[in-house]
Design an enzyme around this catalytic site. Structure first.
Site, short mmCIF file in Angstrom:
data_model
loop_
_atom_site.label_atom_id
_atom_site.label_comp_id
_atom_site.label_asym_id
_atom_site.label_seq_id
_atom_site.Cartn_x
_atom_site.Cartn_y
_atom_site.Cartn_z
N THR A 97 -23.17 -10.69 61.30
CA THR A 97 -23.26 -9.67 62.35
C THR A 97 -24.05 -8.51 61.75
O THR A 97 -23.56 -7.80 60.87
CB THR A 97 -21.87 -9.19 62.79
OG1 THR A 97 -21.11 -10.32 63.21
CG2 THR A 97 -21.99 -8.20 63.93
N LYS A 172 -24.13 -10.03 70.56
CA LYS A 172 -22.92 -9.82 69.74
C LYS A 172 -22.43 -8.37 69.89
O LYS A 172 -21.23 -8.11 69.93
CB LYS A 172 -23.23 -10.14 68.27
CG LYS A 172 -22.11 -9.85 67.29
CD LYS A 172 -20.93 -10.80 67.39
CE LYS A 172 -19.81 -10.37 66.42
NZ LYS A 172 -18.67 -11.27 66.43
P1 NAP Z 1 -16.35 -12.12 53.90
O1 NAP Z 1 -15.18 -13.04 53.85
O2 NAP Z 1 -16.24 -10.76 53.32
O3 NAP Z 1 -17.59 -12.90 53.22
C1 NAP Z 1 -18.81 -12.28 53.02
C2 NAP Z 1 -19.71 -13.26 52.29
O4 NAP Z 1 -20.97 -12.64 52.06
C3 NAP Z 1 -19.19 -13.66 50.91
O5 NAP Z 1 -19.55 -14.99 50.66
C4 NAP Z 1 -19.93 -12.70 50.00
O6 NAP Z 1 -20.04 -13.17 48.67
C5 NAP Z 1 -21.27 -12.67 50.68
N1 NAP Z 1 -22.07 -11.50 50.32
C6 NAP Z 1 -21.81 -10.20 50.65
N2 NAP Z 1 -22.77 -9.39 50.19
C7 NAP Z 1 -23.67 -10.20 49.55
C8 NAP Z 1 -24.87 -9.96 48.87
N3 NAP Z 1 -25.35 -8.72 48.75
N4 NAP Z 1 -25.51 -11.01 48.34
C9 NAP Z 1 -25.02 -12.26 48.47
N5 NAP Z 1 -23.87 -12.56 49.10
C10 NAP Z 1 -23.21 -11.53 49.64
O7 NAP Z 1 -16.86 -11.89 55.41
P2 NAP Z 1 -16.69 -12.86 56.67
O8 NAP Z 1 -15.44 -12.53 57.36
O9 NAP Z 1 -16.98 -14.26 56.28
O10 NAP Z 1 -17.87 -12.27 57.59
C11 NAP Z 1 -19.23 -12.60 57.36
C12 NAP Z 1 -20.06 -12.06 58.52
O11 NAP Z 1 -19.59 -12.64 59.75
C13 NAP Z 1 -19.96 -10.54 58.69
O12 NAP Z 1 -21.17 -10.02 59.11
C14 NAP Z 1 -18.89 -10.39 59.78
O13 NAP Z 1 -19.03 -9.17 60.49
C15 NAP Z 1 -19.19 -11.61 60.64
N6 NAP Z 1 -18.06 -12.10 61.42
C16 NAP Z 1 -16.82 -12.18 60.88
C17 NAP Z 1 -15.75 -12.65 61.66
C18 NAP Z 1 -14.35 -12.75 61.10
O14 NAP Z 1 -13.40 -12.96 61.88
N7 NAP Z 1 -14.14 -12.64 59.78
C19 NAP Z 1 -15.97 -13.00 62.98
C20 NAP Z 1 -17.25 -12.94 63.51
C21 NAP Z 1 -18.28 -12.47 62.72
P3 NAP Z 1 -18.86 -12.94 47.59
O15 NAP Z 1 -17.89 -14.08 47.80
O16 NAP Z 1 -19.51 -12.96 46.30
O17 NAP Z 1 -18.23 -11.59 47.91
#
Ligand code: NAP
Length: 288
Positions: A97, A172
């Site tokens: 997102t 979104k």
């Molecule tokens: P998350 O669990 O915090 O995972 C984030 C991922 O991104 C991790 O694999 C992290 O790696 C990686 N990352 C972050 N910064 C990085 C960088 N600079 N370089 C390389 N890798 C990086 O987040 P999530 O919940 O999966 O959400 C991911 C996206 O989907 C976000 O944009 C969020 O807004 C969106 N989203 C989430 C949900 C939800 O319910 N969670 C629903 C819809 C959309 P590390 O493991 O090393 O930290």
């Protein structure tokens, strides 16, 4: 079946990448914290790339799901970024997102290399990622979308193209604007019921089949009544998303008075220590 790479094995990416394996694709994963990628490969097979470029080399389709605009730039650009290793004619689909601005910027950088770029943010949360039932909202060239959509189907309940690049992120934003209002409305109804001495569960049984019913009411009212806020999408992420909505609204001249107010309410929740609580915790500031 295709050769695909998945970058970012967080709450969303880890199960999404697993659906690609189950669909029979050859999957290479990358995660910044390598231990998570090792755990994924141990669980699902496939291979591991130590950098986005290493993972993307040889892939026909590369997907990403990282945190925000800057994280996305980091996995796409630079010597270790995926674009450097992708061949002309391949496709990059991003599920982060993020802003429509970064989608357009990366679309341009990809186009210079002959790579197709689709912004493809998702809705449905962790549960939707795990069940493979996400709503995927796409923006990009129709021909590129048509090629990548059958691959994205591995974790999609619906996968629709809304228009040119950036349209997926715009959709979104609409999703998050609508969700914020519904969660605040539900919070007010349930806290009003508590103050009025009504039984919350009986109230939900009485009104959920009528005009007040919603996904939030069906899936979150019980946990809200129980004062439990550990059920998915976190307040910190919602504030990131609403920040994108409000910035974009000022760019396009849209008015978001209620969303602005609710963003401030989520700031209150963060100040209460609730940055990692799920978004239904808006009710906590009404219970005081
Ligand atoms: P998350 O669990 O915090 O995972 C984030 C991922 O991104 C991790 O694999 C992290 O790696 C990686 N990352 C972050 N910064 C990085 C960088 N600079 N370089 C390389 N890798 C990086 O987040 P999530 O919940 O999966 O959400 C991911 C996206 O989907 C976000 O944009 C969020 O807004 C969106 N989203 C989430 C949900 C939800 O319910 N969670 C629903 C819809 C959309 P590390 O493991 O090393 O930290």
């Amino acid at each position: 079946m295709a050769k695909v790479a998945f970058l970012g094995l967080g709450v969303m990416g880890y199960p999404m990448a697993a659906h690609l394996r189950r669909a029979g694709h050859a999957v290479t994963v990358y995660n910044r914290t390598t231990a998570k990628a090792e755990a994924w490969v141990a669980e699902h097979g496939g291979t591991l790339g130590k950098t986005p470029a290493e993972a993307a080399a040889g892939a026909e389709y590369v997907m990403s799901c990282v945190g925000n605009d800057d994280d996305l730039r980091q996995v796409c650009k630079g010597a270790d970024g995926a674009f450097a290793a992708m061949a002309s004619g391949t496709v990059f689909a991003d599920h982060t997102t993020a802003s429509a601005t970064v989608a357009r910027e990366l679309y341009g950088a990809a186009a210079d290399l002959g790579i197709g770029f689709v912004d493809a943010p998702v809705s449905g949360g962790q549960a939707g990622a795990e069940s493979g039932q996400l709503a995927v909202m796409c923006g990009g060239d129709a021909e590129v979308f048509d090629r990548v959509a059958p691959v994205l189907d591995a974790y999609a309940k619906s996968c629709l193209r809304l228009g040119d690049v950036g349209a997926g992120q715009m959709a979104k934003m609409c999703n998050q604007i609508a969700v914020a209002g519904v969660v605040q409305g539900l919070s007010e109804a349930l806290s009003f019921a508590e103050k009025a001495g009504l039984d919350g569960r009986a109230l939900v049984a009485a009104i959920s089949a009528g005009a007040a019913g919603s996904w939030q009411m069906d899936n979150r009212s019980e946990t809200m009544l129980d004062d439990h806020f550990d059920y998915g999408f976190a307040v910190d992420l919602m504030r990131k998303d609403l920040g994108i909505c409000l910035e974009t609204a000022s760019e396009i001249g849209a008015s978001l008075p209620v969303t602005t107010l609710i963003d401030g309410f989520y700031k209150d929740v963060q100040e209460m220590g609730g940055g990692r609580w799920d978004t239904s915790s808006l009710i906590k500031r009404l219970r005081g």
